[in-house]
Write a protein that holds these residues in place. Structure first.
Motif, PDB file in Angstrom:
ATOM      1  N   ASP A 155       0.847  -1.233   0.101  1.00  0.00           N
ATOM      2  CA  ASP A 155      -0.165  -0.053  -0.018  1.00  0.00           C
ATOM      3  C   ASP A 155       0.870   1.188   0.166  1.00  0.00           C
ATOM      4  O   ASP A 155       0.511   2.345  -0.207  1.00  0.00           O
ATOM      5  N   GLN A 202      -3.512   9.231   2.693  1.00  0.00           N
ATOM      6  CA  GLN A 202      -3.630   9.620   1.492  1.00  0.00           C
ATOM      7  C   GLN A 202      -2.637   9.838   0.321  1.00  0.00           C
ATOM      8  O   GLN A 202      -1.683  10.015   0.556  1.00  0.00           O
ATOM      9  N   ALA A 203      -3.045   9.658  -0.779  1.00  0.00           N
ATOM     10  CA  ALA A 203      -1.957   9.552  -1.942  1.00  0.00           C
ATOM     11  C   ALA A 203      -1.250  11.199  -2.141  1.00  0.00           C
ATOM     12  O   ALA A 203      -0.103  11.099  -2.112  1.00  0.00           O
TER      13      ALA A 203
ATOM     14  N   LYS B  15       0.857  -0.167  -7.768  1.00  0.00           N
ATOM     15  CA  LYS B  15      -0.609  -0.036  -7.225  1.00  0.00           C
ATOM     16  C   LYS B  15      -0.739   1.340  -6.812  1.00  0.00           C
ATOM     17  O   LYS B  15      -1.930   1.881  -7.134  1.00  0.00           O
ATOM     18  N   PHE B  16       0.324   2.222  -6.443  1.00  0.00           N
ATOM     19  CA  PHE B  16       0.188   3.443  -6.168  1.00  0.00           C
ATOM     20  C   PHE B  16      -0.293   4.414  -7.111  1.00  0.00           C
ATOM     21  O   PHE B  16      -0.727   5.260  -7.237  1.00  0.00           O
ATOM     22  N   ASN B  18      -1.509   3.207 -10.227  1.00  0.00           N
ATOM     23  CA  ASN B  18      -2.955   3.063 -10.610  1.00  0.00           C
ATOM     24  C   ASN B  18      -3.981   3.790  -9.682  1.00  0.00           C
ATOM     25  O   ASN B  18      -5.150   4.247 -10.366  1.00  0.00           O
ATOM     26  N   LYS B  19      -3.695   3.918  -8.407  1.00  0.00           N
ATOM     27  CA  LYS B  19      -4.642   4.374  -7.470  1.00  0.00           C
ATOM     28  C   LYS B  19      -4.606   5.858  -7.773  1.00  0.00           C
ATOM     29  O   LYS B  19      -5.944   6.607  -7.734  1.00  0.00           O
ATOM     30  N   ASN B  20      -3.532   6.577  -7.901  1.00  0.00           N
ATOM     31  CA  ASN B  20      -3.492   7.826  -8.568  1.00  0.00           C
ATOM     32  C   ASN B  20      -4.159   8.324  -9.703  1.00  0.00           C
ATOM     33  O   ASN B  20      -4.971   9.337 -10.026  1.00  0.00           O
ATOM     34  N   GLU B  22      -6.697   6.739 -10.758  1.00  0.00           N
ATOM     35  CA  GLU B  22      -8.014   6.581 -10.674  1.00  0.00           C
ATOM     36  C   GLU B  22      -8.811   7.845 -10.037  1.00  0.00           C
ATOM     37  O   GLU B  22      -9.857   8.460 -10.264  1.00  0.00           O
ATOM     38  N   GLU B  23      -7.808   8.499  -9.575  1.00  0.00           N
ATOM     39  CA  GLU B  23      -8.075   9.921  -8.738  1.00  0.00           C
ATOM     40  C   GLU B  23      -7.948  10.889  -9.781  1.00  0.00           C
ATOM     41  O   GLU B  23      -7.621  12.060  -9.497  1.00  0.00           O
TER      42      GLU B  23
END
Lengths: 232, 406
Positions: A155, A202-203, B15-16, B18-20, B22-23
């Motif tokens: 994560d 948070q990212a 993962k990071f 792809n997550k970003n 999405e945002e």
């Protein structure tokens, strides 16, 4: 801590004579090696950089290199690149990939193997690092405890710092991480090989930390401290 | 360049990223349709240039030699483009070994520049069936931070546009190549300027990202590279990877790429023209004239990062640095004044300059049709583009505001 004195700018191959260390005991840091021809009295330089000395007996070279050279006992962050039987190959940024046995995790047995996949990030300690042999990693200490070592969760995010910045940040007196910590909570693992694993809620926060490191790369330690002081 | 060697992409990074996405965020803070800055620097020699696209750096050198033409095309010169990926640029590339990636990029470059007949090969003919010029462009990768193709295509094209070949005469038997001192060098005729524009495609075509960085390249499902010239003519299209894109999506992306191509070509033309005129005026040019990129970012930026919530503080700290730059500007004005005086001396060169104007006349002729298609895109600003892209995805513009505040 006694003051650090800078002696000279040296190139690889040069020999450091007249050591000022007491009792003939010298602790050598990165960039220096024992001179086999004249042990106890002189050192050989293996990297270009400033020779620094801290009394009573510590010598090391400060250089701006970008390649990590493994050293025994270093805590590093690596990425699993290959799985072959009981041994996995881990990329730690050195010339050669390091090997890590699946049994060198806390509580691992033939039946209880750790869940290691290709692309996973591990925080490990260098067991051996010889210039002629491949480095070997372990995820346990001498009491077979994991401590903080082991697999880091997916994560988080992995960033490449440079070696100098990693060393600066690992210095417990450095206020940068603490100043960032006042803004938002986060977890960070910094390896001596110049990699950092960051996890935050948070990212956005992770990206802020990345940006800060990107800027801090070009700053001297003094100015980082100054910037942190200003923000208080 | 100053980075540690990276060879492998971890699952966490994947993962990071792809997550970003999405945002609707990119890791370097760019918007999806935003490209990195192009910088072109020319060396002392004709046809030598270094192009940087963000941190990706490429060095190109054009050279020429007399050759016997191919029997199938006796009146055409030969153009070769050779892209080399060596371990200086990225430790994972092995030098002296043609990798799949290298041959693929090489072919794309050839398709874009050579097969689109951008260079007038007939003008490279010296004597039919006997001697033609063989022009060769060597492109070397200096640093890989993603999107080598775009950078290499810009470099190859600027090198060709900047290149001058020596004049040659024939007394019936022997060919004599005149040195640049004896006779003025001849510029290569370029019909149109094709450049490659690359996109990375994520999540089966949901996210299309312009000018992918190293990490984005490693994570992407597919790539779309479009070769376009200033007239919005397609000079090559390459879609590779596992993705199903609708033709509308490809067309839409190509339209957007055409806008980018226009601005890139403008940069190339501007840079080539500027350096050529300086060279003709016998000014001191070359890589040594360019300042190294400022390594020391102002301290204020670090403070800005540290308190990204109270930006007002950061602004205050920025002020002193601004005054410094003002002073620098003043200094540079003084210097340029001095140079003007130096310019006045070699008046003989004015004639040559007009020679050069002829090529720039061609340039002017190309430009007007470009103005028409711009109407489709309305404005050049890329940020507005993003809004167009995002709105159908039910994504509120609030997020973008947040992004800017970061």
């Amino acid at each position: 801590m006694s003051a650090i004195t800078t002696i000279d700018y040296l190139l690889p191959g040069e020999i450091v004579d007249n050591l000022k260390s007491k009792d003939r005991h010298t602790i050598i840091g990165p960039g220096l090696r024992r001179n086999e021809e004249n042990p106890n009295k002189s050192l050989i330089v293996t990297q270009a950089g400033w020779l620094r000395f801290r009394s009573p007996n510590t010598y090391w070279i400060d250089s701006r290199r970008n390649r990590y050279i493994p050293k025994k006992g270093d805590l590093v962050i690596g990425i699993v690149t290959k799985k072959s039987g009981d041994i996995v190959r881990v990329d730690i940024g050195s010339a050669e990939t390091a090997s890590l046995s699946v049994f060198s995790f806390e509580g691992a047995t033939k039946k209880m193997r750790p869940d290691l996949n290709i692309g996973d990030i591990v925080y490990a300690k260098l067991l051996t690092a010889h210039k002629d042999m491949e480095p070997e990693l372990v995820c346990i200490d001498q009491y077979f405890r994991a401590g903080r070592l082991g697999i880091l969760s997916n994560d988080g995010f992995l960033v490449c710092l440079n070696l100098n910045l990693a060393e600066t940040l690992l210095n417990a007196e450095n206020p940068l991480l603490r100043t960032l910590g006042k803004k938002f909570p986060y977890e960070i693992v910094i390896g001596v090989n110049g990699r950092a694993w960051i996890k935050a809620n948070q990212a956005k926060d992770v990206l802020t930390i990345c940006k800060t490191f990107e800027v801090a790369k070009n700053e001297s330690e003094k100015s980082i401290i100054e910037a942190c002081r200003q923000t208080k | 360049m100053s980075n540690l060697r990276k060879t492998f992409i971890s699952n966490a990074e994947r993962k990071f990223l792809n997550k970003n996405l999405e945002e609707w965020n990119r890791l370097d803070g760019r918007s999806f349709q935003e490209f990195r800055d192009v910088q072109i620097e020319f060396g002392k020699d004709w046809g030598c240039c270094q192009v940087s696209l963000g941190k990706t750096k490429v060095l190109a050198q054009a050279s020429c030699e007399l050759q016997v033409p191919k029997s199938s095309r006796p009146s055409e010169g030969i153009l070769n483009i050779n892209l080399e990926l060596n371990s200086i640029g990225d430790p994972s590339f092995e030098s002296n070994k043609q990798s799949d990636l290298a041959s693929q990029l090489n072919r794309l470059l050839e398709k874009c520049i050579k097969d689109s007949k951008a260079v007038d090969l007939e003008s490279l003919c010296v004597k039919m069936n006997e001697r033609v010029w063989a022009v060769r462009v060597d492109v070397n990768l200096l640093n890989n931070e993603g999107n080598i193709l775009d950078c290499a295509s810009i470099a190859a094209l600027s090198a060709l546009a900047h290149f001058r070949r020596p004049d040659v005469t024939c007394d019936g038997i022997e060919y004599k190549i005149h040195s640049f001192k004896e006779r003025d060098p001849i510029a290569t005729v370029i019909h149109h300027y094709p450049v490659c524009i690359s996109y990375a495609i994520f999540a089966g075509g949901d996210y299309i990202v312009a000018d992918p960085s190293w990490l984005e390249e490693g994570v992407a499902d597919a790539f779309l590279s479009v070769g376009l010239n200033g007239h919005k003519e397609l000079c090559g299209l390459h879609l590779v990877g596992k993705v199903q894109l609708t033709p509308e999506r490809v067309l839409e992306t190509t339209h957007r790429a055409a806008q980018r191509a226009g601005s890139v070509i403008e940069v190339i033309k501007g840079a080539v023209e500027k350096d050529t005129s300086e060279k003709l005026l016998l000014k001191d040019t070359g890589f040594h004239k360019f300042d190294l990129q400022p390594i020391d970012l102002p301290l204020s930026e670090l403070s800005l990062c540290l308190d990204h919530w109270s930006t007002a503080k950061g602004k205050k700290k920025k002020k002193p640095t601004k005054t410094e730059t003002d002073q620098e500007e003043e200094e540079s004005i003084k210097i340029s004044k001095k140079e003007e005086i130096a310019e006045l001396i070699p008046k003989e060169w004015d004639v040559v300059e007009s020679d050069d104007d002829e090529t720039s006349d061609d340039v002017v002729a190309i430009e007007p049709p470009k103005a028409e298609p711009v109407i489709i895109g309305d404005t050049e600003s890329e940020e507005e583009d993003v809004i167009i892209l995002n709105t159908p995805k039910n994504n509120s513009p609030k997020k973008k505001k947040k992004k800017q505040s970061i």
